[in-house]
Design a protein around this motif. Structure first.
Motif, PDB file in Angstrom:
ATOM      1  N   ARG A  31       0.961  -1.193   0.052  1.00 12.70           N
ATOM      2  CA  ARG A  31      -0.115   0.190  -0.092  1.00 12.70           C
ATOM      3  C   ARG A  31       0.906   1.248  -0.134  1.00 12.70           C
ATOM      4  NH1 ARG A  31      -2.907  -3.143   3.934  1.00 12.70           N
ATOM      5  NH2 ARG A  31      -2.048  -1.892   5.647  1.00 12.70           N
ATOM      6  N   ALA A  32       1.825   1.222   0.825  1.00 15.26           N
ATOM      7  CA  ALA A  32       2.660   2.295   0.825  1.00 15.26           C
ATOM      8  C   ALA A  32       3.455   2.709  -0.395  1.00 15.26           C
ATOM      9  CB  ALA A  32       3.871   2.139   1.981  1.00 15.26           C
ATOM     10  N   HIS A  33       3.655   1.571  -1.276  1.00 16.60           N
ATOM     11  CA  HIS A  33       4.321   1.949  -2.488  1.00 16.60           C
ATOM     12  C   HIS A  33       3.438   2.547  -3.593  1.00 16.60           C
ATOM     13  CE1 HIS A  33       7.922   1.368  -4.973  1.00 16.60           C
ATOM     14  NE2 HIS A  33       7.206   0.759  -5.974  1.00 16.60           N
ATOM     15  N   GLU A  34       2.114   2.541  -3.454  1.00 17.06           N
ATOM     16  CA  GLU A  34       1.329   3.043  -4.301  1.00 17.06           C
ATOM     17  C   GLU A  34       1.500   4.660  -4.487  1.00 17.06           C
ATOM     18  OE1 GLU A  34      -2.642   2.171  -2.974  1.00 17.06           O
ATOM     19  OE2 GLU A  34      -2.544   0.222  -3.696  1.00 17.06           O
ATOM     20  N   PRO A  35       1.600   5.269  -5.802  1.00 19.36           N
ATOM     21  CA  PRO A  35       0.767   4.999  -6.808  1.00 19.36           C
ATOM     22  C   PRO A  35       1.695   3.993  -7.618  1.00 19.36           C
ATOM     23  CG  PRO A  35       1.733   6.959  -7.304  1.00 19.36           C
ATOM     24  CD  PRO A  35       1.953   6.834  -5.758  1.00 19.36           C
ATOM     25  N   TYR A  36       2.753   3.336  -7.497  1.00 20.51           N
ATOM     26  CA  TYR A  36       3.762   2.474  -8.322  1.00 20.51           C
ATOM     27  C   TYR A  36       3.403   1.063  -7.861  1.00 20.51           C
ATOM     28  CZ  TYR A  36       5.882   7.301  -8.320  1.00 20.51           C
ATOM     29  OH  TYR A  36       6.030   8.424  -8.032  1.00 20.51           O
ATOM     30  N   PRO A  37       3.605   0.204  -8.997  1.00 17.36           N
ATOM     31  CA  PRO A  37       3.216  -0.911  -8.763  1.00 17.36           C
ATOM     32  C   PRO A  37       4.259  -1.795  -7.867  1.00 17.36           C
ATOM     33  CG  PRO A  37       3.226  -0.640 -10.973  1.00 17.36           C
ATOM     34  CD  PRO A  37       3.977   0.672 -10.200  1.00 17.36           C
ATOM     35  N   ALA A  38       3.693  -2.655  -6.926  1.00 19.93           N
ATOM     36  CA  ALA A  38       4.344  -3.712  -6.104  1.00 19.93           C
ATOM     37  C   ALA A  38       3.507  -4.790  -6.156  1.00 19.93           C
ATOM     38  CB  ALA A  38       4.750  -3.087  -4.788  1.00 19.93           C
ATOM     39  N   LEU A  39       4.280  -5.924  -5.912  1.00 19.86           N
ATOM     40  CA  LEU A  39       3.683  -7.321  -6.021  1.00 19.86           C
ATOM     41  C   LEU A  39       4.339  -8.542  -5.142  1.00 19.86           C
ATOM     42  CD1 LEU A  39       4.082  -9.221  -9.083  1.00 19.86           C
ATOM     43  CD2 LEU A  39       4.664  -6.804  -9.076  1.00 19.86           C
ATOM     44  N   VAL A  40       3.875  -9.521  -4.712  1.00 23.24           N
ATOM     45  CA  VAL A  40       4.496 -10.363  -4.002  1.00 23.24           C
ATOM     46  C   VAL A  40       4.629 -11.550  -4.851  1.00 23.24           C
ATOM     47  CG1 VAL A  40       4.774 -12.075  -2.016  1.00 23.24           C
ATOM     48  CG2 VAL A  40       3.966  -9.457  -1.874  1.00 23.24           C
ATOM     49  N   ILE A  41       5.621 -12.336  -4.988  1.00 26.52           N
ATOM     50  CA  ILE A  41       5.724 -13.375  -6.056  1.00 26.52           C
ATOM     51  C   ILE A  41       6.273 -14.810  -4.912  1.00 26.52           C
ATOM     52  CG2 ILE A  41       5.929 -12.432  -8.196  1.00 26.52           C
ATOM     53  CD1 ILE A  41       9.008 -12.758  -7.953  1.00 26.52           C
ATOM     54  N   ASP A  42       6.036 -15.836  -5.105  1.00 24.69           N
ATOM     55  CA  ASP A  42       6.401 -17.139  -4.590  1.00 24.69           C
ATOM     56  C   ASP A  42       7.705 -17.570  -5.577  1.00 24.69           C
ATOM     57  OD1 ASP A  42       5.383 -18.627  -6.702  1.00 24.69           O
ATOM     58  OD2 ASP A  42       3.686 -19.320  -5.520  1.00 24.69           O
ATOM     59  N   ARG A  43       8.101 -18.777  -4.932  1.00 29.56           N
ATOM     60  CA  ARG A  43       9.464 -19.194  -5.724  1.00 29.56           C
ATOM     61  C   ARG A  43       9.110 -19.718  -7.208  1.00 29.56           C
ATOM     62  NH1 ARG A  43      11.508 -24.733  -2.867  1.00 29.56           N
ATOM     63  NH2 ARG A  43      11.320 -25.747  -4.996  1.00 29.56           N
ATOM     64  N   GLY A  44       7.762 -19.880  -7.481  1.00 27.76           N
ATOM     65  CA  GLY A  44       7.375 -20.369  -8.853  1.00 27.76           C
ATOM     66  C   GLY A  44       7.125 -19.020  -9.513  1.00 27.76           C
ATOM     67  N   TRP A  45       7.210 -17.756  -8.959  1.00 29.94           N
ATOM     68  CA  TRP A  45       6.850 -16.486  -9.688  1.00 29.94           C
ATOM     69  C   TRP A  45       5.337 -16.235  -9.938  1.00 29.94           C
ATOM     70  CZ3 TRP A  45      10.383 -12.810 -11.932  1.00 29.94           C
ATOM     71  CH2 TRP A  45      11.884 -13.048 -11.608  1.00 29.94           C
ATOM     72  N   ASN A  46       4.711 -16.831  -8.988  1.00 32.24           N
ATOM     73  CA  ASN A  46       3.291 -16.676  -9.014  1.00 32.24           C
ATOM     74  C   ASN A  46       2.931 -15.519  -8.304  1.00 32.24           C
ATOM     75  OD1 ASN A  46       2.329 -19.027 -10.501  1.00 32.24           O
ATOM     76  ND2 ASN A  46       3.104 -20.350  -8.645  1.00 32.24           N
ATOM     77  N   ILE A  47       1.844 -14.632  -8.628  1.00 25.98           N
ATOM     78  CA  ILE A  47       1.683 -13.609  -7.743  1.00 25.98           C
ATOM     79  C   ILE A  47       0.650 -13.993  -6.587  1.00 25.98           C
ATOM     80  CG2 ILE A  47       0.569 -11.253  -7.863  1.00 25.98           C
ATOM     81  CD1 ILE A  47       1.331 -11.159 -10.773  1.00 25.98           C
ATOM     82  N   VAL A  48       1.294 -13.629  -5.586  1.00 23.51           N
ATOM     83  CA  VAL A  48       0.534 -14.093  -4.290  1.00 23.51           C
ATOM     84  C   VAL A  48      -0.257 -12.805  -3.753  1.00 23.51           C
ATOM     85  CG1 VAL A  48       0.898 -14.386  -1.793  1.00 23.51           C
ATOM     86  CG2 VAL A  48       2.290 -15.480  -3.438  1.00 23.51           C
ATOM     87  N   MET A  49       0.186 -11.569  -3.820  1.00 24.68           N
ATOM     88  CA  MET A  49      -0.370 -10.253  -3.304  1.00 24.68           C
ATOM     89  C   MET A  49       0.019  -9.248  -4.387  1.00 24.68           C
ATOM     90  SD  MET A  49       0.270 -10.230   0.518  1.00 24.68           S
ATOM     91  CE  MET A  49      -0.695  -8.803   0.743  1.00 24.68           C
ATOM     92  N   ALA A  50      -0.660  -8.118  -4.611  1.00 25.80           N
ATOM     93  CA  ALA A  50      -0.543  -7.116  -5.622  1.00 25.80           C
ATOM     94  C   ALA A  50      -1.111  -5.732  -4.973  1.00 25.80           C
ATOM     95  CB  ALA A  50      -0.689  -7.261  -6.955  1.00 25.80           C
ATOM     96  N   ASN A  51      -0.609  -4.609  -5.253  1.00 21.87           N
ATOM     97  CA  ASN A  51      -1.421  -3.431  -5.065  1.00 21.87           C
ATOM     98  C   ASN A  51      -2.190  -2.997  -6.180  1.00 21.87           C
ATOM     99  OD1 ASN A  51       0.564  -2.140  -6.605  1.00 21.87           O
ATOM    100  ND2 ASN A  51       1.738  -0.989  -5.027  1.00 21.87           N
ATOM    101  N   ARG A  52      -2.815  -1.874  -5.830  1.00 21.03           N
ATOM    102  CA  ARG A  52      -3.856  -1.556  -6.882  1.00 21.03           C
ATOM    103  C   ARG A  52      -3.266  -1.009  -8.115  1.00 21.03           C
ATOM    104  NH1 ARG A  52      -7.384   2.238  -3.523  1.00 21.03           N
ATOM    105  NH2 ARG A  52      -5.278   2.896  -2.816  1.00 21.03           N
ATOM    106  N   ALA A  53      -1.896  -0.397  -8.013  1.00 22.66           N
ATOM    107  CA  ALA A  53      -1.252   0.145  -9.022  1.00 22.66           C
ATOM    108  C   ALA A  53      -0.860  -0.768 -10.148  1.00 22.66           C
ATOM    109  CB  ALA A  53       0.125   0.750  -8.850  1.00 22.66           C
TER     110      ALA A  53
END
Length: 252
Positions: free
Chosen positions: A97-119
């Motif tokens: 949330r703090a990184h908005e308005p720029y994109p940020a996301l969480v990936i696991d070891r297989g590069w699957n997106i676990v979480m992401a912000n609205r950006a």
């Protein structure tokens, strides 16, 4: 099934260490390392974890070492959004949330997106709905022709950078599913990134506008849970004023 000694030898070879190198680092005798690897000595839990630590073995694989030696796994694997990891979940969500308005996301070891912000939403809107079926894979999303690939101006550089990162990841800790992903999108890629800037940007084209981003990767410092050990936060930053203006205009 491999014995614990065989697995330790595989990890030692992967790290390009001799038995003497490992013995010195772990402060044990080279003879003891040899006896463990050949199965002539049964290591204790403490010794397995000691050797694994100096071999930089990921937590998931440390559990495999313990199981191979007849011991119970030491490191739990709990869902990030479960009660046990609630504090970690909130910390990660706060970073996104703090990184908005720029994109940020969480990936696991297989590069699957676990979480992401609205950006990230404007980027996801470019992809075919079939690529957005959970789990959304960041590599597939970026390189599939139905995803972001047609909108990435410097696709060859981006593909080359991903190839280097994932090849390094596979060399560090083999993963069958990640290897399949590598073969599908990155095997045979030989383009070399151009090092003209501090960090090679990803350049996207939105309705005739170019958006230039570079990324940083953040990991938990001392995880004791497999899930936390395997996730990373990918944060993206604009490289110029035009890109800053783009995110200012698209932020909710």
């Amino acid at each position: 099934m491999n014995t614990v000694g065989e697995l330790l030898r595989q990890w030692r070879h992967r790290r390009r260490l001799s038995q003497l190198d490992l013995a010195i680092a772990a402060e044990v005798s080279a003879r003891h390392v040899s006896l463990v690897e050949t199965g002539k000595s049964r290591p204790s839990v403490r010794m397995i974890l000691r050797l694994a630590d100096h071999l930089d073995v990921p937590l998931r694989e440390r559990n495999h070492l313990l199981l191979a030696a007849g011991f119970a796994p030491r490191y739990p694997e709990r869902p990030l959004d479960g009660d046990a990891l609630a504090a970690a979940w909130e910390a990660v969500a706060r970073v996104l949330r703090a990184h908005e308005p720029y994109p940020a996301l969480v990936i696991d070891r297989g590069w699957n997106i676990v979480m992401a912000n609205r950006a990230l939403d404007p980027f996801l809107a470019l992809a075919h709905p079939g690529l957005l079926e959970p789990p959304v894979n960041m590599v597939r999303l970026g390189l599939d022709p139905r995803g972001l690939a047609p909108h990435i101006v410097n696709l060859a550089e981006v593909r080359s950078l991903l190839r280097v990162r994932i090849a390094r990841q596979l060399a560090s800790a083999p993963d069958a599913r990640l290897a399949v992903l590598y073969e599908e999108f990155l095997a045979g890629v030989h383009e070399e990134p151009v090092h003209q800037e501090v960090a090679t940007p990803m350049i996207f084209r939105f309705d005739g506008r170019e958006v230039r981003l570079f990324s940083t990767t953040t990991r938990f410092g001392t995880p004791a849970d497999v899930t936390l050990d395997e996730i990373a936060i990918e944060s993206y930053y604009p490289t110029d004023a035009e890109s800053v203006a783009f995110f200012s205009s698209t932020s909710p």
